[in-house]
Design an enzyme around this catalytic site. Structure first.
Site, PDB file in Angstrom:
ATOM      1  N   PHE A  62     110.362  29.529  22.790  1.00 60.30           N
ATOM      2  CA  PHE A  62     109.275  28.693  23.311  1.00 60.30           C
ATOM      3  C   PHE A  62     109.632  28.103  24.674  1.00 60.30           C
ATOM      4  O   PHE A  62     109.023  28.442  25.705  1.00 60.30           O
ATOM      5  CB  PHE A  62     108.968  27.603  22.282  1.00 60.30           C
ATOM      6  CG  PHE A  62     108.081  26.489  22.759  1.00 60.30           C
ATOM      7  CD1 PHE A  62     106.908  26.750  23.452  1.00 60.30           C
ATOM      8  CD2 PHE A  62     108.421  25.167  22.505  1.00 60.30           C
ATOM      9  CE1 PHE A  62     106.086  25.717  23.889  1.00 60.30           C
ATOM     10  CE2 PHE A  62     107.614  24.129  22.937  1.00 60.30           C
ATOM     11  CZ  PHE A  62     106.440  24.402  23.626  1.00 60.30           C
ATOM     12  N   GLY A 109     113.522  34.212  18.672  1.00 62.69           N
ATOM     13  CA  GLY A 109     112.656  34.437  19.825  1.00 62.69           C
ATOM     14  C   GLY A 109     111.695  35.593  19.590  1.00 62.69           C
ATOM     15  O   GLY A 109     111.821  36.354  18.625  1.00 62.69           O
ATOM     16  N   VAL A 136     124.889  35.176  22.131  1.00 65.55           N
ATOM     17  CA  VAL A 136     125.803  34.375  22.947  1.00 65.55           C
ATOM     18  C   VAL A 136     127.041  33.913  22.184  1.00 65.55           C
ATOM     19  O   VAL A 136     127.982  33.402  22.785  1.00 65.55           O
ATOM     20  CB  VAL A 136     125.095  33.146  23.565  1.00 65.55           C
ATOM     21  CG1 VAL A 136     124.000  33.587  24.512  1.00 65.55           C
ATOM     22  CG2 VAL A 136     124.567  32.212  22.489  1.00 65.55           C
ATOM     23  N   SER A 171     119.191  28.672  20.498  1.00 58.83           N
ATOM     24  CA  SER A 171     119.457  27.972  19.241  1.00 58.83           C
ATOM     25  C   SER A 171     118.189  27.943  18.401  1.00 58.83           C
ATOM     26  O   SER A 171     117.097  27.746  18.940  1.00 58.83           O
ATOM     27  CB  SER A 171     119.898  26.525  19.490  1.00 58.83           C
ATOM     28  OG  SER A 171     120.058  25.830  18.265  1.00 58.83           O
ATOM     29  N   LYS A 179     132.602  28.390  34.236  1.00 59.61           N
ATOM     30  CA  LYS A 179     133.880  28.151  34.905  1.00 59.61           C
ATOM     31  C   LYS A 179     134.276  29.354  35.755  1.00 59.61           C
ATOM     32  O   LYS A 179     134.693  29.210  36.917  1.00 59.61           O
ATOM     33  CB  LYS A 179     134.953  27.848  33.868  1.00 59.61           C
ATOM     34  CG  LYS A 179     136.346  27.572  34.433  1.00 59.61           C
ATOM     35  CD  LYS A 179     137.291  27.152  33.316  1.00 59.61           C
ATOM     36  CE  LYS A 179     138.702  26.897  33.852  1.00 59.61           C
ATOM     37  NZ  LYS A 179     139.383  28.145  34.208  1.00 59.61           N
ATOM     38  N   ALA A 182     120.559  22.490  26.460  1.00 52.32           N
ATOM     39  CA  ALA A 182     119.419  21.908  25.764  1.00 52.32           C
ATOM     40  C   ALA A 182     119.935  21.164  24.549  1.00 52.32           C
ATOM     41  O   ALA A 182     120.176  21.746  23.503  1.00 52.32           O
ATOM     42  CB  ALA A 182     118.441  22.998  25.346  1.00 52.32           C
ATOM     43  N   TYR A 224     122.155  21.444  12.348  1.00 53.95           N
ATOM     44  CA  TYR A 224     121.527  21.397  13.677  1.00 53.95           C
ATOM     45  C   TYR A 224     121.993  20.165  14.448  1.00 53.95           C
ATOM     46  O   TYR A 224     122.413  20.270  15.603  1.00 53.95           O
ATOM     47  CB  TYR A 224     120.008  21.384  13.524  1.00 53.95           C
ATOM     48  CG  TYR A 224     119.254  21.405  14.834  1.00 53.95           C
ATOM     49  CD1 TYR A 224     119.309  22.513  15.675  1.00 53.95           C
ATOM     50  CD2 TYR A 224     118.468  20.320  15.228  1.00 53.95           C
ATOM     51  CE1 TYR A 224     118.605  22.543  16.872  1.00 53.95           C
ATOM     52  CE2 TYR A 224     117.761  20.350  16.417  1.00 53.95           C
ATOM     53  CZ  TYR A 224     117.839  21.448  17.246  1.00 53.95           C
ATOM     54  OH  TYR A 224     117.156  21.472  18.424  1.00 53.95           O
ATOM     55  N   THR A 255     108.442  18.659  21.718  1.00 57.43           N
ATOM     56  CA  THR A 255     107.678  19.317  22.775  1.00 57.43           C
ATOM     57  C   THR A 255     106.722  20.321  22.151  1.00 57.43           C
ATOM     58  O   THR A 255     107.034  20.928  21.126  1.00 57.43           O
ATOM     59  CB  THR A 255     108.632  20.018  23.760  1.00 57.43           C
ATOM     60  OG1 THR A 255     109.595  19.072  24.241  1.00 57.43           O
ATOM     61  CG2 THR A 255     107.877  20.588  24.947  1.00 57.43           C
ATOM     62  N   ARG A 264     107.576  22.814  12.459  1.00 56.60           N
ATOM     63  CA  ARG A 264     107.290  21.707  13.360  1.00 56.60           C
ATOM     64  C   ARG A 264     105.845  21.255  13.190  1.00 56.60           C
ATOM     65  O   ARG A 264     104.973  22.029  12.811  1.00 56.60           O
ATOM     66  CB  ARG A 264     107.606  22.097  14.803  1.00 56.60           C
ATOM     67  CG  ARG A 264     109.108  22.158  15.057  1.00 56.60           C
ATOM     68  CD  ARG A 264     109.467  22.524  16.468  1.00 56.60           C
ATOM     69  NE  ARG A 264     109.410  23.967  16.684  1.00 56.60           N
ATOM     70  CZ  ARG A 264     109.943  24.551  17.757  1.00 56.60           C
ATOM     71  NH1 ARG A 264     110.543  23.831  18.678  1.00 56.60           N
ATOM     72  NH2 ARG A 264     109.865  25.866  17.906  1.00 56.60           N
TER      73      ARG A 264
END
Length: 329
Positions: free
Chosen positions: A13, A38, A59, A77, A107, A116, A147, A177, A188
């Site tokens: 999102f 996603g 990741v 996430s 780095k 986030a 979480y 959001t 949500r």
């Protein structure tokens, strides 16, 4: 040469809206996602653009990118209760291993990195509204702890890299959001209520509905994140809308907006569900000269129109296992 930005969780999102914003601002965007939560359709409109490239990658595994990299925005996430309760280990790993890998990349590339974080670092708050100097009230071993603690660790390791290695880092504490591209029925409040209304179902409120939330429209959120990335401030900053409303009042607003005749039904409040959520955005106003501009009435109309445009299959698929019988109606 355009500046290059890596956005993880790019098909999600917020990640997809960030891709849009950085393309618009003239950056070369590297979008990364493994599609665990996603959706490819969120970034399909960007595929084929000269300065947009997609990398399918988890990741939590080692990350290697060629060439110069200026910015990293870590948005990979699960972010909804249904997701992180269903995949708790992956949620912890992306907050810990994923953040560690990306900080190592920052780095190596001498890149600035924004993470986030979330209002969930405050847990079920004992301070209201919540300001950045509040340490929170979190149940580390409760079902939501996977979480909450992933995000708290994410903040800790980010600050450690900032202090020890001198990496330029930014921390956005994101409050509720909403807007287009949210997934229906991901746990949500807004997509759940609108999805139920569009399907003709009663709206489900957990608890007695007196708990509060503060909803920020996605365009305002993206603007705050963008300003924070380009700022010189490294400590956490709340990005959210301080206009608070009870869940019961919000359900009534959705019924009025959609023109439906459903009633509100009440179910038991889940464990550790925050009773109050309202950001203190004094710091964001001072540091970023930012505050939300889009009213809830305006934002909800835009969001409702987006969900109303979905096909019947999309509307029912995520809510009912036997969705095919519903779309025939």
């Amino acid at each position: 040469m355009k500046k290059k930005v890596l956005i993880t969780g790019a098909a999600g999102f917020l990640g997809s809206h960030l891709c849009d914003r950085f393309i618009k601002e003239g950056y070369h965007v590297v979008a990364m996602d493994n599609f665990i939560t996603g959706d490819k359709k969120n970034i399909e409109h960007l595929m084929g653009l000269e300065h947009f490239e997609f990398v399918a990658h988890d990741v939590t595994n080692f990350i290697e990118l060629r060439g110069k990299l200026h910015y990293i925005l870590h948005f990979a996430s699960p972010a909804s209760p249904i997701d992180y309760l269903k995949i708790p280990i992956q949620t912890l790993k992306v907050g810990a291993l994923g953040t560690h890998n990306l900080l190592g990349l920052a780095k190596a590339k001498n890149a600035r990195m924004l993470i986030a974080s979330t209002s969930e670092v405050y847990g079920d708050p004992l301070v209201h509204p919540q300001s950045e100097d509040y340490y929170g009230n979190v149940n580390a071993i409760g079902p939501r702890g996977v979480y909450d603690e992933a995000k708290r660790f994410q903040e800790s390791i980010t600050m450690a890299y900032h202090r020890f290695h001198g990496i330029e880092t930014r921390i956005a504490r994101i409050f509720n959001t909403y807007g287009p591209r949210m997934r229906l029925n991901d746990g949500r409040v807004i997509p759940a209520f609108i999805g139920q209304a569009l399907r003709g179902e009663d709206l489900t409120v957990f608890g007695d509905g007196s708990q509060t939330r503060s909803f920020c429209y996605v365009d305002d959120q993206i603007e705050g994140i963008y300003r924070l990335l380009l700022s010189n401030y490294s400590d956490p900053v709340n990005i959210g809308n301080p206009h608070e409303i009870t869940i019961k009042e919000f359900a009534e607003e959705v019924i009025k907006l959609t023109g439906t005749k459903q009633k509100i039904v009440y179910k038991e409040l889940p464990q550790d569900d925050p009773l109050q959520r309202q950001p203190d955005i004094t710091l964001a106003k001072k540091i970023l000269n930012w505050e939300p501009k889009i009213s809830r009435a305006e934002g909800m109309k835009l969001t409702y129109n987006y969900f109303k445009s979905l096909s019947k299959e999309e509307l029912y698929k995520s809510a009912h296992k036997d969705f095919k019988k519903h779309i025939k109606k």
